[in-house]
Motif scaffolding. Sequence first.
Motif, PDB file in Angstrom:
ATOM      1  N   VAL A  54      39.697  87.559  45.406  1.00  0.00           N
ATOM      2  CA  VAL A  54      40.290  88.120  46.613  1.00  0.00           C
ATOM      3  C   VAL A  54      41.378  87.162  47.073  1.00  0.00           C
ATOM      4  O   VAL A  54      41.093  86.007  47.402  1.00  0.00           O
ATOM      5  N   GLY A  55      42.617  87.610  47.063  1.00  0.00           N
ATOM      6  CA  GLY A  55      43.709  86.712  47.413  1.00  0.00           C
ATOM      7  C   GLY A  55      44.871  87.464  48.012  1.00  0.00           C
ATOM      8  O   GLY A  55      44.761  88.628  48.420  1.00  0.00           O
ATOM      9  N   ASN A  56      46.006  86.792  48.067  1.00  0.00           N
ATOM     10  CA  ASN A  56      47.211  87.441  48.575  1.00  0.00           C
ATOM     11  C   ASN A  56      48.425  86.843  47.887  1.00  0.00           C
ATOM     12  O   ASN A  56      48.317  85.858  47.150  1.00  0.00           O
ATOM     13  N   VAL A  57      49.573  87.445  48.125  1.00  0.00           N
ATOM     14  CA  VAL A  57      50.814  86.941  47.546  1.00  0.00           C
ATOM     15  C   VAL A  57      51.732  86.378  48.629  1.00  0.00           C
ATOM     16  O   VAL A  57      52.852  85.978  48.324  1.00  0.00           O
ATOM     17  N   VAL A  58      51.241  86.329  49.861  1.00  0.00           N
ATOM     18  CA  VAL A  58      52.048  85.862  50.985  1.00  0.00           C
ATOM     19  C   VAL A  58      51.504  84.529  51.477  1.00  0.00           C
ATOM     20  O   VAL A  58      50.297  84.374  51.664  1.00  0.00           O
ATOM     21  N   ALA A  59      52.385  83.559  51.685  1.00  0.00           N
ATOM     22  CA  ALA A  59      51.966  82.256  52.182  1.00  0.00           C
ATOM     23  C   ALA A  59      51.483  82.369  53.622  1.00  0.00           C
ATOM     24  O   ALA A  59      51.957  83.200  54.392  1.00  0.00           O
ATOM     25  N   GLY A  60      50.516  81.524  53.955  1.00  0.00           N
ATOM     26  CA  GLY A  60      50.064  81.464  55.334  1.00  0.00           C
ATOM     27  C   GLY A  60      48.831  82.277  55.635  1.00  0.00           C
ATOM     28  O   GLY A  60      48.416  82.371  56.779  1.00  0.00           O
ATOM     29  N   GLY A  61      48.198  82.837  54.614  1.00  0.00           N
ATOM     30  CA  GLY A  61      46.960  83.569  54.841  1.00  0.00           C
ATOM     31  C   GLY A  61      47.205  84.987  55.306  1.00  0.00           C
ATOM     32  O   GLY A  61      48.158  85.269  56.031  1.00  0.00           O
ATOM     33  N   ALA A  62      46.337  85.895  54.883  1.00  0.00           N
ATOM     34  CA  ALA A  62      46.462  87.302  55.271  1.00  0.00           C
ATOM     35  C   ALA A  62      45.112  87.911  55.593  1.00  0.00           C
ATOM     36  O   ALA A  62      44.960  89.121  55.574  1.00  0.00           O
ATOM     37  N   GLY A  63      44.118  87.068  55.902  1.00  0.00           N
ATOM     38  CA  GLY A  63      42.801  87.598  56.232  1.00  0.00           C
ATOM     39  C   GLY A  63      41.923  87.829  55.029  1.00  0.00           C
ATOM     40  O   GLY A  63      41.133  88.780  55.002  1.00  0.00           O
ATOM     41  N   LYS A  64      42.021  86.941  54.035  1.00  0.00           N
ATOM     42  CA  LYS A  64      41.216  87.105  52.814  1.00  0.00           C
ATOM     43  C   LYS A  64      39.733  86.886  53.076  1.00  0.00           C
ATOM     44  O   LYS A  64      38.888  87.627  52.566  1.00  0.00           O
ATOM     45  N   THR A  65      39.403  85.837  53.824  1.00  0.00           N
ATOM     46  CA  THR A  65      37.994  85.461  53.976  1.00  0.00           C
ATOM     47  C   THR A  65      37.155  86.562  54.617  1.00  0.00           C
ATOM     48  O   THR A  65      36.034  86.821  54.157  1.00  0.00           O
ATOM     49  N   HIS A 155      45.501  80.665  37.796  1.00  0.00           N
ATOM     50  CA  HIS A 155      45.379  81.361  36.518  1.00  0.00           C
ATOM     51  C   HIS A 155      44.345  80.733  35.588  1.00  0.00           C
ATOM     52  O   HIS A 155      43.989  81.332  34.567  1.00  0.00           O
ATOM     53  N   ALA A 156      43.831  79.554  35.919  1.00  0.00           N
ATOM     54  CA  ALA A 156      42.873  78.897  35.028  1.00  0.00           C
ATOM     55  C   ALA A 156      41.522  79.610  35.002  1.00  0.00           C
ATOM     56  O   ALA A 156      40.757  79.428  34.049  1.00  0.00           O
ATOM     57  N   LEU A 157      41.223  80.409  36.020  1.00  0.00           N
ATOM     58  CA  LEU A 157      39.954  81.136  36.061  1.00  0.00           C
ATOM     59  C   LEU A 157      40.194  82.584  35.668  1.00  0.00           C
ATOM     60  O   LEU A 157      40.920  83.317  36.349  1.00  0.00           O
ATOM     61  N   ALA A 158      39.578  83.010  34.563  1.00  0.00           N
ATOM     62  CA  ALA A 158      39.676  84.408  34.161  1.00  0.00           C
ATOM     63  C   ALA A 158      38.946  85.280  35.171  1.00  0.00           C
ATOM     64  O   ALA A 158      37.928  84.871  35.728  1.00  0.00           O
ATOM     65  N   ARG A 159      39.480  86.479  35.382  1.00  0.00           N
ATOM     66  CA  ARG A 159      38.872  87.362  36.365  1.00  0.00           C
ATOM     67  C   ARG A 159      38.819  88.784  35.839  1.00  0.00           C
ATOM     68  O   ARG A 159      39.587  89.175  34.957  1.00  0.00           O
ATOM     69  N   ASP A 160      37.887  89.555  36.414  1.00  0.00           N
ATOM     70  CA  ASP A 160      37.678  90.936  35.997  1.00  0.00           C
ATOM     71  C   ASP A 160      38.234  91.934  36.997  1.00  0.00           C
ATOM     72  O   ASP A 160      38.501  93.083  36.650  1.00  0.00           O
ATOM     73  N   LEU A 161      38.416  91.490  38.238  1.00  0.00           N
ATOM     74  CA  LEU A 161      38.868  92.391  39.292  1.00  0.00           C
ATOM     75  C   LEU A 161      39.662  91.578  40.309  1.00  0.00           C
ATOM     76  O   LEU A 161      39.205  90.527  40.755  1.00  0.00           O
ATOM     77  N   GLU A 162      40.851  92.060  40.642  1.00  0.00           N
ATOM     78  CA  GLU A 162      41.699  91.396  41.627  1.00  0.00           C
ATOM     79  C   GLU A 162      41.903  92.302  42.836  1.00  0.00           C
ATOM     80  O   GLU A 162      42.261  93.477  42.692  1.00  0.00           O
ATOM     81  N   VAL A 163      41.677  91.728  44.018  1.00  0.00           N
ATOM     82  CA  VAL A 163      41.908  92.429  45.285  1.00  0.00           C
ATOM     83  C   VAL A 163      42.973  91.654  46.047  1.00  0.00           C
ATOM     84  O   VAL A 163      42.787  90.474  46.347  1.00  0.00           O
ATOM     85  N   CYS A 164      44.089  92.307  46.343  1.00  0.00           N
ATOM     86  CA  CYS A 164      45.185  91.659  47.069  1.00  0.00           C
ATOM     87  C   CYS A 164      45.198  92.170  48.499  1.00  0.00           C
ATOM     88  O   CYS A 164      45.179  93.382  48.740  1.00  0.00           O
ATOM     89  N   VAL A 165      45.233  91.244  49.466  1.00  0.00           N
ATOM     90  CA  VAL A 165      45.123  91.576  50.889  1.00  0.00           C
ATOM     91  C   VAL A 165      46.456  91.287  51.579  1.00  0.00           C
ATOM     92  O   VAL A 165      47.056  90.228  51.383  1.00  0.00           O
ATOM     93  N   PHE A 166      46.903  92.244  52.395  1.00  0.00           N
ATOM     94  CA  PHE A 166      48.105  92.075  53.212  1.00  0.00           C
ATOM     95  C   PHE A 166      47.738  92.183  54.685  1.00  0.00           C
ATOM     96  O   PHE A 166      46.788  92.882  55.058  1.00  0.00           O
ATOM     97  N   ASP A 167      48.499  91.493  55.527  1.00  0.00           N
ATOM     98  CA  ASP A 167      48.395  91.706  56.967  1.00  0.00           C
ATOM     99  C   ASP A 167      49.673  92.405  57.440  1.00  0.00           C
ATOM    100  O   ASP A 167      50.445  92.925  56.626  1.00  0.00           O
ATOM    101  N   GLU A 168      49.909  92.399  58.749  1.00  0.00           N
ATOM    102  CA  GLU A 168      51.004  93.174  59.323  1.00  0.00           C
ATOM    103  C   GLU A 168      52.379  92.678  58.900  1.00  0.00           C
ATOM    104  O   GLU A 168      53.379  93.389  59.059  1.00  0.00           O
ATOM    105  N   ARG A 169      52.460  91.472  58.344  1.00  0.00           N
ATOM    106  CA  ARG A 169      53.767  90.954  57.905  1.00  0.00           C
ATOM    107  C   ARG A 169      54.267  91.629  56.646  1.00  0.00           C
ATOM    108  O   ARG A 169      55.461  91.575  56.335  1.00  0.00           O
ATOM    109  N   GLY A 170      53.353  92.244  55.889  1.00  0.00           N
ATOM    110  CA  GLY A 170      53.748  92.838  54.622  1.00  0.00           C
ATOM    111  C   GLY A 170      54.310  91.798  53.673  1.00  0.00           C
ATOM    112  O   GLY A 170      53.736  90.714  53.516  1.00  0.00           O
ATOM    113  N   THR A 171      55.446  92.097  53.076  1.00  0.00           N
ATOM    114  CA  THR A 171      56.093  91.151  52.166  1.00  0.00           C
ATOM    115  C   THR A 171      57.251  90.418  52.828  1.00  0.00           C
ATOM    116  O   THR A 171      58.043  89.761  52.153  1.00  0.00           O
ATOM    117  N   GLY A 172      57.351  90.518  54.164  1.00  0.00           N
ATOM    118  CA  GLY A 172      58.411  89.814  54.871  1.00  0.00           C
ATOM    119  C   GLY A 172      59.782  90.263  54.409  1.00  0.00           C
ATOM    120  O   GLY A 172      60.053  91.468  54.291  1.00  0.00           O
TER     121      GLY A 172
END
Length: 330
Positions: A54-65, A155-172
């Motif tokens: 569970v992660g995001n592509v935007v710096a500064g956190g997007a409510g992943k936890t 990328h060092a940890l292989a994964r089976d499922l990726e969940v990307c989380v966005f907040d109201e900033r979107g992709t800026g």
Amino acid sequence: MGATLQRAWRGRGPLACLLWPLSRLYALLAGLHRGLYRVGLLRRERLPVAVVVVGNVVAGGAGKTPVVIEILRHLRERGIAAGVVSRGYGRRSRGVREVRAGDSPADTGDEPLLVARSTACPVFVGERRADAGRALLAAHPEVRVIVSDDGLQHHALARDLEVCVFDERGTGNGWRLPAGPLREAWPRPVDLVLCPVGLAGVAGHPLRRALAPEASRADGRRMPLAELARRPLLALAGIARPEAFFGMLREAGVVPRQTLALPDHHAFDAPVAAGGLELVCTEKDAAKLWRHAPGAWAVGLQLQLDPGFWQDFDRLLDAQLSSPHGPQAA
């Protein structure tokens, strides 16, 4: 993260344009790093259980936890034993360790401690998430799913499922760091996307955030927000976007007399000068603030995820859990 950069990332103004050449260098280095894994010069490590990142592509956190916590609760309802790995950002300890509910956030990081206290699931932190995962499975062999809190770019940890989380900033402004907020280009392939309703430029399952109806203190006492709203309050937040928390308080009818915005993962090493006001903070901050101010009120976050997300999540995860060959290499 500086407020100046946050403002610059909303558009493509002078500061963002000035930083744009550096963003091209950042993109080149990130692409090279990713390419080394793709061609096998750097090795991804595979754990013997299903791994959900569970992660995001935007710096500064997007409510992943909070999303991690909801996924863990969902897996528990399904009877699937799960655990969590995290880097433990901001912790002063080194190596791999299990997070206990009574630990100091200085040793574990604030977000892993929040997950451990909220879910009672095993949580391990480590500089290398694969090492943390192996230690978790050695201590808790019943675990069938490991959820990585953050790590889309790990990328060092292989994964089976990726969940990307966005907040109201979107992709800026749509640019890469440091000219924009993106850690990597978007869109990029992921299995599931969570985003606020109506977010421009991002398609995914709707995610609604709201404050919990009650606040709590270190001694377990609880108070409805309607009652808290009648008290003289100093609201503080050491999260990526403190103003978002302050705004949610106001929307809930809790209007603090003062607000105090602090850096993300603020350590709260010293008491806060409240000037006779009662303190109200986020759940994430409470683990550290309560050491000095056990009477501070912590307000949690509630998420509403649509049924379609859970249907897709279960379908993708079940395909991994039922595979005769076990989780597949990423």
